[in-house]
Structures are given as C-alpha cells and as structure tokens.
Scaffold this motif. Structure first.
Motif, PDB file in Angstrom:
ATOM      1  N   GLU A   1       0.831  -1.203   0.000  1.00 16.35           N
ATOM      2  CA  GLU A   1       0.000   0.000   0.000  1.00 16.35           C
ATOM      3  C   GLU A   1       0.871   1.261   0.000  1.00 16.35           C
ATOM      4  O   GLU A   1       0.612   2.223  -0.709  1.00 16.35           O
ATOM      5  CB  GLU A   1      -0.910  -0.007   1.236  1.00 16.35           C
ATOM      6  N   THR A   2       1.933   1.252   0.810  1.00 21.43           N
ATOM      7  CA  THR A   2       2.799   2.418   0.926  1.00 21.43           C
ATOM      8  C   THR A   2       3.568   2.675  -0.368  1.00 21.43           C
ATOM      9  O   THR A   2       3.725   3.804  -0.802  1.00 21.43           O
ATOM     10  CB  THR A   2       3.802   2.227   2.081  1.00 21.43           C
TER      11      THR A   2
ATOM     12  N   ASP B   1       2.905   1.229  -3.446  1.00 27.43           N
ATOM     13  CA  ASP B   1       2.194   0.918  -4.683  1.00 27.43           C
ATOM     14  C   ASP B   1       3.028  -0.061  -5.494  1.00 27.43           C
ATOM     15  O   ASP B   1       3.235   0.093  -6.707  1.00 27.43           O
ATOM     16  CB  ASP B   1       1.909   2.188  -5.482  1.00 27.43           C
ATOM     17  N   TYR B   2       3.539  -1.059  -4.777  1.00 28.09           N
ATOM     18  CA  TYR B   2       4.422  -2.071  -5.367  1.00 28.09           C
ATOM     19  C   TYR B   2       3.989  -3.441  -4.884  1.00 28.09           C
ATOM     20  O   TYR B   2       3.614  -3.589  -3.710  1.00 28.09           O
ATOM     21  CB  TYR B   2       5.866  -1.803  -4.941  1.00 28.09           C
TER      22      TYR B   2
ATOM     23  N   LYS C   1       3.235  -3.369  -9.095  1.00 30.51           N
ATOM     24  CA  LYS C   1       2.104  -3.106  -9.983  1.00 30.51           C
ATOM     25  C   LYS C   1       2.399  -3.493 -11.424  1.00 30.51           C
ATOM     26  O   LYS C   1       1.577  -3.264 -12.307  1.00 30.51           O
ATOM     27  CB  LYS C   1       1.691  -1.632  -9.908  1.00 30.51           C
TER      28      LYS C   1
END
Length: 326
Positions: free
Chosen positions: A35-36, A38-39, A41
């Motif tokens: 979440e922190t 965004d990995y 993706k």
C-alpha cells in the motif's frame, strides 16, 4: 591449509541451513508495504544467470509460482547463460525499481579472485533481499561406470590415477568448481572441466564426455530416481537430509564442506522498502507447506535468511572464497 579454510564461520554455516522464517507476521507486512509503495504493480522479472534446466533455474521457478500469488503480479524467469556475472550485469543495466531481480549464489562467479575477475563489486553494487535455499555440493559418476562400484572404489581410483578423471562443473567460477578445488587441496586431484551450467554437466556426464560431475544435491535427485548416477559423496559435515544413504567426504577421510545458497538481490539504490518487502515475501512463501513440499521434491530444503542475515552470510562466504582461491 584446507582445514584452516574450512574452519571459517562461513564454511561451517553452509552445513547448517538456517531455519525457515515464520510467515505469521509477514502477510500484513507485505500488505502494508504494498500500500505504501504501490508495489508491485507490474510484471517482475527474475534473472537466472545460468542456462535453463539447472538447480538455480528450477528453484527460481518454484519460488515464482508461489510469489506471484502473493504479489498479485506475474513473476517471470529470464535465463542468461554464462558464469553468473553476465546475468548479474544485466540486472545492473536495468532500473533500480524493484522489477528486475537477481537470483544467485554467493559463489566465486560473483567475487574477484586470482582465477577470475568480475566487472562489479557485488557487496557494493547489489543489495540482498534474503536467501531461499541451501544446496550442498557433491560428486557423482554414471551408475553404469564399471570402474566405480562403490565410493571407496572411486577414491582409490583417483589416488591411483591423479589428474586423469575429467570432472565437470557448472562453470569455471561456480560453486561446483570451488568444490573441485577444495577436493584437490585435500588430495583428490581431478582435471577440472568448465561447462555451461549444471544442465550441461549432466548431459556431458550421461553422454560419457566427462567422467565425473560436480553437482548439487538437487541436480542429482531426478537422476537417482532414474538410476542414472551414483553419488560418490556429499561435501558436508553431516548426512544430507535429502540423501540419507549417501556418504559425506568427511566420512571418507576428506574434510571438505561446500554448498550453494540461493538468494535474491537488487541493484544498489533500490528503495529499501522494496528490499524489505522481498525479505518478507521470501519468508511468507517459505512458510507455505505446499511450497516446502515442492522444494523437497527437487531435493532442496527450505533454508531462509532475511536480508540482514543474508548480507552477513554473503560477506563471510566471499571471504572464504578469497582465502581458497587467493
């Protein structure tokens, strides 16, 4: 001199694979990191710096199968044939964004010694994320080779014919090659032959082009099932759990211990949170019973280390290699 080398901490550790890290706390850690950051993706590419079909390739593919279930993205394997440094350089030529990962061993193919030079400093140019497995090295011959009915027959033949037998390793600067060097220093002199990966060692051995294969435990498990080879002995201090009936070289009077650790690394400069994500990912995958069984089926025990443990291990192993090869 050999005894002094093998008394180093790194050499001793190779026979005692680290316990599997618990996955109980990593699921939330991975979720939080994802979440922190965004990995991940995008598709993740694992570079295997050897040809397809070898133990490094197989273990990477088993890991990828389970990792992509957790990552939610495809994890693909790219094989780059060579002694290891070519594939490593390909990772260094990529962006430090966490999508190009190197699986490797802290072997002689990744550290400059008197017998080889690599175009990078692994400890400075890479950052390690953790260890997946440990695979002891061994010596094997064809099962139908009439010269060797027992391991003792093999030992006596080498003593009587020093330098006569051609022993193939997965590369001139592979862990298989260093195991051959250690055996030579211990008094078992064979003619080293460099092959292009362990798959070529196996084909050359079965085809009668070499006499001996310097392979890993996982390399020979399928070959034993088909009665293609006889294991002479394993380079370890204790009986290998995957080959409980195989002798160790120590039992045969040669104090030689060596093995291959397989772990994951990124180009230096990769976000520390991505490296931690992978350290947690390795532990989480390793806690899956199905994954553990899949590894066991190919002759590899689960032997994880987190990023900090593995960084220490890599440094100690490189120092042992420098001590052995100069």
């Amino acid at each position: 001199a050999l005894a002094m080398v093998c008394s180093l901490a790194s050499c001793g550790k190779k026979d005692e694979p680290s316990g599997t890290s618990s996955g109980s706390s990593t699921s939330s850690a991975n979720h939080s990191s994802a979440e922190t950051l965004d990995y991940p993706k995008n598709t993740i590419n694992i570079i295997v710096p050897y040809s397809a079909g070898g133990a490094m390739d197989t273990t990477a593919r088993v890991f990828a199968k389970y990792a992509e279930k957790i990552c939610g993205q495809s994890v693909i394997i790219t094989n780059v044939a060579g002694s290891g440094s070519v594939g490593a350089q390909q990772v260094l030529n990529s962006k430090a964004d966490g999508y190009t990962v190197l699986i490797s061993d802290p072997g002689p193919g990744f550290v400059t010694t008197s017998v080889n030079s690599v175009p990078f400093d692994f400890e400075k140019d890479f950052v390690v994320a953790g260890r997946q497995t440990f695979d002891a090295r061994l010596i094997a011959v064809r099962a139908d080779d009439a010269r060797f009915s027992t391991p003792q027959d093999f030992i006596q033949y080498v003593k009587d014919h020093p330098g006569e037998l051609n022993v193939g390793s997965p590369g001139a600067t592979s862990d298989g090659a260093i195991s051959v060097t250690l055996l030579k220093q211990a008094g078992l002199e064979m003619n080293a032959v460099a092959c292009n990966g362990s798959s070529e060692v196996k084909s050359q051995l079965l085809g009668g082009h070499i006499d001996v294969g310097a392979l890993s435990v996982s390399d020979v498990i399928p070959m034993l099932a088909d009665n293609q080879v006889m294991v002479v002995a394993v380079c370890s201090d204790e009986t290998n759990e995957m080959l409980p009936d195989a002798k160790t070289f120590k039992e045969l009077g040669y104090d030689v211990s060596w093995g291959t650790s397989r772990g994951y690394s990124f180009k230096a400069g990769t976000d520390e949170k991505i490296v931690q994500y992978w350290s947690d990912l390795i532990a989480q995958v390793s806690a899956d019973p199905d994954y553990q069984q899949d590894l066991a089926n190919i002759g590899c025990p689960v032997a994880t280390m987190d990023k900090d443990e593995y960084a220490t291990y890599v440094g100690e192993t490189f120092q042992t290699i420098r001590d052995v090869l100069g």
